[in-house]
Design a protein around this motif. Structure first.
Motif, PDB file in Angstrom:
ATOM      1  N   THR A  23      85.001  28.972 -29.798  1.00 27.45           N
ATOM      2  CA  THR A  23      83.971  29.774 -29.157  1.00 27.45           C
ATOM      3  C   THR A  23      84.657  30.836 -28.305  1.00 27.45           C
ATOM      4  OG1 THR A  23      81.945  29.674 -27.820  1.00 27.45           O
ATOM      5  CG2 THR A  23      83.801  28.321 -27.096  1.00 27.45           C
ATOM      6  N   LEU A  24      83.908  31.848 -27.912  1.00 25.63           N
ATOM      7  CA  LEU A  24      84.425  32.877 -27.007  1.00 25.63           C
ATOM      8  C   LEU A  24      83.989  32.536 -25.600  1.00 25.63           C
ATOM      9  CD1 LEU A  24      85.853  35.686 -26.765  1.00 25.63           C
ATOM     10  CD2 LEU A  24      83.573  36.704 -26.918  1.00 25.63           C
ATOM     11  N   GLY A  25      84.944  32.463 -24.678  1.00 29.21           N
ATOM     12  CA  GLY A  25      84.637  32.159 -23.290  1.00 29.21           C
ATOM     13  C   GLY A  25      85.556  32.905 -22.359  1.00 29.21           C
ATOM     14  N   LEU A  26      84.973  33.709 -21.470  1.00 32.42           N
ATOM     15  CA  LEU A  26      85.751  34.509 -20.512  1.00 32.42           C
ATOM     16  C   LEU A  26      86.846  35.307 -21.213  1.00 32.42           C
ATOM     17  CD1 LEU A  26      86.024  32.104 -17.446  1.00 32.42           C
ATOM     18  CD2 LEU A  26      84.435  33.994 -17.815  1.00 32.42           C
ATOM     19  N   GLY A  27      86.481  35.914 -22.322  1.00 33.06           N
ATOM     20  CA  GLY A  27      87.386  36.832 -23.002  1.00 33.06           C
ATOM     21  C   GLY A  27      88.459  36.195 -23.850  1.00 33.06           C
ATOM     22  N   ALA A  28      88.397  34.887 -24.077  1.00 33.36           N
ATOM     23  CA  ALA A  28      89.409  34.190 -24.880  1.00 33.36           C
ATOM     24  C   ALA A  28      88.729  33.331 -25.939  1.00 33.36           C
ATOM     25  CB  ALA A  28      90.282  33.307 -23.988  1.00 33.36           C
ATOM     26  N   LEU A  29      89.428  33.111 -27.055  1.00 35.00           N
ATOM     27  CA  LEU A  29      88.994  32.109 -28.015  1.00 35.00           C
ATOM     28  C   LEU A  29      89.370  30.744 -27.454  1.00 35.00           C
ATOM     29  CD1 LEU A  29      90.063  33.640 -31.463  1.00 35.00           C
ATOM     30  CD2 LEU A  29      87.862  33.840 -30.278  1.00 35.00           C
ATOM     31  N   ARG A  30      88.415  29.814 -27.438  1.00 32.63           N
ATOM     32  CA  ARG A  30      88.648  28.516 -26.806  1.00 32.63           C
ATOM     33  C   ARG A  30      88.161  27.385 -27.703  1.00 32.63           C
ATOM     34  NH1 ARG A  30      89.793  29.346 -21.332  1.00 32.63           N
ATOM     35  NH2 ARG A  30      89.287  31.451 -20.611  1.00 32.63           N
ATOM     36  N   THR A  31      88.860  26.265 -27.606  1.00 34.77           N
ATOM     37  CA  THR A  31      88.416  25.043 -28.257  1.00 34.77           C
ATOM     38  C   THR A  31      88.890  23.847 -27.458  1.00 34.77           C
ATOM     39  OG1 THR A  31      88.276  23.872 -30.378  1.00 34.77           O
ATOM     40  CG2 THR A  31      90.433  24.727 -29.761  1.00 34.77           C
ATOM     41  N   ALA A  32      88.192  22.735 -27.610  1.00 30.81           N
ATOM     42  CA  ALA A  32      88.627  21.438 -27.096  1.00 30.81           C
ATOM     43  C   ALA A  32      88.714  20.507 -28.294  1.00 30.81           C
ATOM     44  CB  ALA A  32      87.648  20.902 -26.067  1.00 30.81           C
ATOM     45  N   LEU A  33      89.886  19.906 -28.497  1.00 26.82           N
ATOM     46  CA  LEU A  33      90.145  19.088 -29.680  1.00 26.82           C
ATOM     47  C   LEU A  33      90.417  17.654 -29.246  1.00 26.82           C
ATOM     48  CD1 LEU A  33      92.508  21.637 -31.463  1.00 26.82           C
ATOM     49  CD2 LEU A  33      90.119  21.147 -32.072  1.00 26.82           C
ATOM     50  N   TYR A  65      95.214  13.342 -21.998  1.00 26.30           N
ATOM     51  CA  TYR A  65      95.172  12.072 -22.702  1.00 26.30           C
ATOM     52  C   TYR A  65      94.991  12.274 -24.207  1.00 26.30           C
ATOM     53  CZ  TYR A  65      94.214   7.217 -23.917  1.00 26.30           C
ATOM     54  OH  TYR A  65      94.254   5.985 -24.497  1.00 26.30           O
ATOM     55  N   ASP A  66      93.751  12.154 -24.731  1.00 28.16           N
ATOM     56  CA  ASP A  66      93.559  12.298 -26.171  1.00 28.16           C
ATOM     57  C   ASP A  66      92.917  13.629 -26.544  1.00 28.16           C
ATOM     58  OD1 ASP A  66      91.019  11.908 -25.210  1.00 28.16           O
ATOM     59  OD2 ASP A  66      90.512  10.225 -26.531  1.00 28.16           O
ATOM     60  N   THR A  67      92.869  14.573 -25.594  1.00 30.80           N
ATOM     61  CA  THR A  67      92.168  15.835 -25.819  1.00 30.80           C
ATOM     62  C   THR A  67      93.051  17.018 -25.442  1.00 30.80           C
ATOM     63  OG1 THR A  67      90.047  14.751 -25.348  1.00 30.80           O
ATOM     64  CG2 THR A  67      90.083  17.150 -25.280  1.00 30.80           C
ATOM     65  N   LEU A  68      93.023  18.053 -26.277  1.00 33.43           N
ATOM     66  CA  LEU A  68      93.741  19.296 -26.016  1.00 33.43           C
ATOM     67  C   LEU A  68      92.736  20.421 -25.806  1.00 33.43           C
ATOM     68  CD1 LEU A  68      96.523  19.184 -28.775  1.00 33.43           C
ATOM     69  CD2 LEU A  68      96.696  18.406 -26.403  1.00 33.43           C
ATOM     70  N   PHE A  69      92.939  21.181 -24.734  1.00 36.64           N
ATOM     71  CA  PHE A  69      92.141  22.372 -24.477  1.00 36.64           C
ATOM     72  C   PHE A  69      93.018  23.583 -24.798  1.00 36.64           C
ATOM     73  CE2 PHE A  69      90.436  18.996 -21.908  1.00 36.64           C
ATOM     74  CZ  PHE A  69      89.055  19.172 -21.983  1.00 36.64           C
ATOM     75  N   VAL A  70      92.555  24.450 -25.684  1.00 35.30           N
ATOM     76  CA  VAL A  70      93.363  25.561 -26.179  1.00 35.30           C
ATOM     77  C   VAL A  70      92.626  26.869 -25.934  1.00 35.30           C
ATOM     78  CG1 VAL A  70      94.650  26.481 -28.149  1.00 35.30           C
ATOM     79  CG2 VAL A  70      94.164  24.020 -28.023  1.00 35.30           C
ATOM     80  N   ALA A  71      93.357  27.869 -25.435  1.00 37.64           N
ATOM     81  CA  ALA A  71      92.805  29.209 -25.217  1.00 37.64           C
ATOM     82  C   ALA A  71      93.745  30.237 -25.831  1.00 37.64           C
ATOM     83  CB  ALA A  71      92.600  29.490 -23.736  1.00 37.64           C
ATOM     84  N   LEU A  72      93.173  31.218 -26.505  1.00 35.93           N
ATOM     85  CA  LEU A  72      93.950  32.238 -27.204  1.00 35.93           C
ATOM     86  C   LEU A  72      93.530  33.641 -26.780  1.00 35.93           C
ATOM     87  CD1 LEU A  72      93.925  30.780 -30.821  1.00 35.93           C
ATOM     88  CD2 LEU A  72      95.988  31.454 -29.590  1.00 35.93           C
ATOM     89  N   THR A  73      94.486  34.416 -26.253  1.00 30.87           N
ATOM     90  CA  THR A  73      94.344  35.857 -26.073  1.00 30.87           C
ATOM     91  C   THR A  73      95.705  36.485 -26.337  1.00 30.87           C
ATOM     92  OG1 THR A  73      94.873  35.774 -23.700  1.00 30.87           O
ATOM     93  CG2 THR A  73      92.530  35.687 -24.311  1.00 30.87           C
ATOM     94  N   SER A  74      95.733  37.810 -26.385  1.00 31.27           N
ATOM     95  CA  SER A  74      96.991  38.537 -26.591  1.00 31.27           C
ATOM     96  C   SER A  74      97.337  39.288 -25.314  1.00 31.27           C
ATOM     97  CB  SER A  74      96.859  39.513 -27.767  1.00 31.27           C
ATOM     98  OG  SER A  74      96.654  38.815 -28.978  1.00 31.27           O
TER      99      SER A  74
END
Length: 218
Positions: A23-33, A65-74
């Protein structure tokens, strides 16, 4: 378009249509895995690191723990979303699928602190120095390591007595559930600026805004 050119909001939305984990959040691509185990999360973390090294493009990854939060911008595109971010998001989703990880968008709550002021320049340096943040182009203060919430200054000629409020950005798809929970907890809701944000006022008059990227530009 060059790989490091910032994408427009319609271009980002078109890419997200084929990126269901993101999803897009605060200008970054974000996911929680969420992974099956903590060990699996560490293995996925390592796989994301390898993908980042191969692409020479590095996301922000937070392991819990068992979850990764990832954010992507350039960063070299002004911390905007580019085609490189989209490509790496696809690769991360493929690695997550192989690891048995599931996207958990309901976990994506990103917090900013807003301060009402009629003179941001008079106070922003105090906050920047205390927090060890850097000043962004728009005047907001951001943690250079992405750990703490950003602080931004809401220009107003007549600041409220309570000058602080929190902006909590959630995926638009998750906002109805969040707002229902907030209202059930006793808050009153002002939907006047929805879907960009809804103002929630608690039983003692304190406010927060539940925000989404819907209705916003890139």
């Amino acid at each position: 378009m060059a790989a490091n050119d910032a994408l427009t909001r319609p271009e980002i939305d078109a890419e997200l249509a084929s990126l269901p984990d993101w999803t897009l959040g605060l200008g970054a691509l974000r996911t929680a895995l969420k992974c099956p185990t903590s060990a699996a999360a560490l293995e996925l973390f390592a796989a994301i690191g390898a993908l980042a090294q191969e692409a020479n493009h590095h996301p922000d990854v937070d392991w819990r723990y068992d979850t990764l939060f990832v954010a992507l911008t350039s960063h070299d595109a002004g911390s905007k979303v580019t085609a490189r971010d989209v490509a790496l998001a696809r690769a991360i989703s493929a690695a997550a699928s192989e690891a048995g990880a599931a996207a958990r968008p309901e976990l994506l709550h990103t917090v900013e602190i807003a301060i009402d002021t009629d003179d941001a320049d008079a106070i922003s340096e105090t906050w920047r120095a205390a927090l060890g943040y850097r000043k962004a182009e728009d005047g907001a203060l951001v943690d250079p390591f992405g750990r703490g919430p950003s602080v931004w200054f809401q220009q107003t000629a007549t600041p409220n007595v309570n000058r602080f409020h929190l902006d909590v950005t959630v995926p638009y798809s998750q906002s109805p559930g969040v707002l229902s929970a907030v209202e059930a907890a006793g808050a009153s809701l002002d939907h006047g600026a929805a879907p960009r944000f809804v103002i929630a006022t608690d039983a003692q008059g304190n406010r927060l805004c539940v925000c989404t990227e819907a209705g916003r530009g890139a």
